[in-house]
Design an enzyme around this catalytic site. Sequence first.
Site, PDB file in Angstrom:
ATOM      1  N   LYS A   1       0.838  -1.207   0.000  1.00 37.84           N
ATOM      2  CA  LYS A   1       0.000   0.000   0.000  1.00 37.84           C
ATOM      3  C   LYS A   1       0.877   1.264   0.000  1.00 37.84           C
ATOM      4  O   LYS A   1       0.550   2.260  -0.658  1.00 37.84           O
ATOM      5  CB  LYS A   1      -0.923   0.000   1.217  1.00 37.84           C
ATOM      6  CG  LYS A   1      -1.779   1.271   1.381  1.00 37.84           C
ATOM      7  CD  LYS A   1      -2.620   1.569   0.147  1.00 37.84           C
ATOM      8  CE  LYS A   1      -3.747   2.561   0.395  1.00 37.84           C
ATOM      9  NZ  LYS A   1      -3.351   3.851   0.950  1.00 37.84           N
TER      10      LYS A   1
ATOM     11  N   HIS B   1       2.049   1.699  -3.460  1.00 37.29           N
ATOM     12  CA  HIS B   1       0.894   2.208  -4.207  1.00 37.29           C
ATOM     13  C   HIS B   1       0.792   3.723  -4.040  1.00 37.29           C
ATOM     14  O   HIS B   1       0.624   4.463  -5.006  1.00 37.29           O
ATOM     15  CB  HIS B   1      -0.385   1.522  -3.701  1.00 37.29           C
ATOM     16  CG  HIS B   1      -1.661   2.226  -4.089  1.00 37.29           C
ATOM     17  ND1 HIS B   1      -2.093   3.383  -3.454  1.00 37.29           N
ATOM     18  CD2 HIS B   1      -2.602   1.949  -5.017  1.00 37.29           C
ATOM     19  CE1 HIS B   1      -3.230   3.783  -3.995  1.00 37.29           C
ATOM     20  NE2 HIS B   1      -3.567   2.925  -4.942  1.00 37.29           N
TER      21      HIS B   1
ATOM     22  N   GLU C   1       1.201   6.771  -6.657  1.00 32.74           N
ATOM     23  CA  GLU C   1       0.145   7.794  -6.714  1.00 32.74           C
ATOM     24  C   GLU C   1       0.756   9.196  -6.703  1.00 32.74           C
ATOM     25  O   GLU C   1       0.355  10.066  -7.485  1.00 32.74           O
ATOM     26  CB  GLU C   1      -0.791   7.606  -5.525  1.00 32.74           C
ATOM     27  CG  GLU C   1      -1.899   8.611  -5.379  1.00 32.74           C
ATOM     28  CD  GLU C   1      -2.676   8.389  -4.086  1.00 32.74           C
ATOM     29  OE1 GLU C   1      -2.852   9.368  -3.324  1.00 32.74           O
ATOM     30  OE2 GLU C   1      -3.092   7.240  -3.833  1.00 32.74           O
TER      31      GLU C   1
END
Length: 484
Positions: A185, A188, A192
């Site tokens: 995450k 991720h 982003e």
Amino acid sequence: MKKLADIGLIGLAVMGENLVLNMESKGFTVSVFNRTVERVDQFIAGRGKGKNFIGNHSIEELCASLERPRKVMMLVKAGKPVDDLIDQIIPHLEVGDIIIDGGNSHYPDTIRRTQYVESKGLLYVGTGVSGGEEGALLGPSMMPGGSTAAWPAVKEIFQAISAKVEDGTPCCDWVGEGGAGHFVKMVHNGIEYGDMQIICEAYQLMKELLGLSADEMYEVFKEWNEGDLNSYLIEITRDIMGYKDAKGDPLVEKILDTAGQKGTGKWTAVSALDFGIPLTLIGESVFARCLSAQKDMRVLASKVIKGPEAKFTGNRVQLISDLKDALFGAKIISYTQGYNLMMEAANEYKWNLNYGGIALMWRGGCIIRSIFLADIKKAFDVNPGLENLLLDPYFKDIVEKAQAGWRRVCATALTYGVPVPALTSALCYFDGLRCERLPANLLQAQRDYFGAHTYERIDKPRGEFFHTNWTGRGGDTASTTYVV
């Protein structure tokens, strides 16, 4: 309503409230608690009215309301609040019960907490949840890790509430032990940061150099979203460009240009430094936010420091086409670097990460969902041992084709003084990766000259180190070799 709930959740802020509504809509009974207990009553009387929720005014009540094995999910601020809450929950659980952290916790904390909770006879899950407010309600991407024994107990709920791809496959699967879920995450979120920054740089070039209006940029982003750049972030950028305030003016142009951040991008960049992975694009994206925050200094500098005039005289249509190529190429570099970081962490922590599966988890629900994630999955399906995305034929061809326009964009931006740190750093990574010989031979000579740090030779076996007495005044003693 069932007498006992399927799962409990602590933390009824935006994400928590929407996530429990999602769970309830899938047929689960959810028990809820919030530190400010008035919030529980407001929720039960408001959005949760008449639905399968159990409201509680204490953690003890919440734990008593759950089916065994009890599953208690936390959605609270990362850091000490998570540790404090775990210690408040543990006394009310029994062996085999499960504590779940659904917030953006730093993965070393999740490794530590997993060990701590397991030492108490309980199980722990640290799961990344991506998709924001809308994703939490309609279907997020979920990346769970921690105590492997907990997965069968939470799998049904997690996969039921997660986003689904075209064939119905849920964007959620077990990532790995310890902090694996929160690490994935974190990466991720780093990607982003990179995606958002390169889009912002494209916006800056269109606005400052080409003088495009928000309506004109709306049309550009709309067209891009209908092709290879189709993604959530391009889609919302299109919508932002088309949004008008009460006066009919583009709202985006009235927003102060200082970016906030919650730390996950910084964690990704720091982890890359710790692991020795060149995560250049994401690092520049973090620093770009830091520079944006120095608003007063930038205003002052803009009045006293002169650069070239941003007055473009070239082919506007060609530059917009080149921008599309630059975005696509840089976007692939962002994922390439993120995947390399995950690979290095997997080696360090002995995580068995499913890289194709991670791409599948990111295909729906999450902020970085984009059309080419399916191609990343295909790349790892064909070659599970793929060391770098740019070595996959599909991605190699895309970046090779994109590079001409990408180079023109970076050259134009530098010529006219428009900052594009992420686009240029991504291109430099591409060039560095394909460069058989880098100037690190000179760097090693410099290190050996002033610090006797030694070097390897191209005409000798790897692992054999040498030292030169460059000045004639030094001795033959060399520094020991170590990695910080």
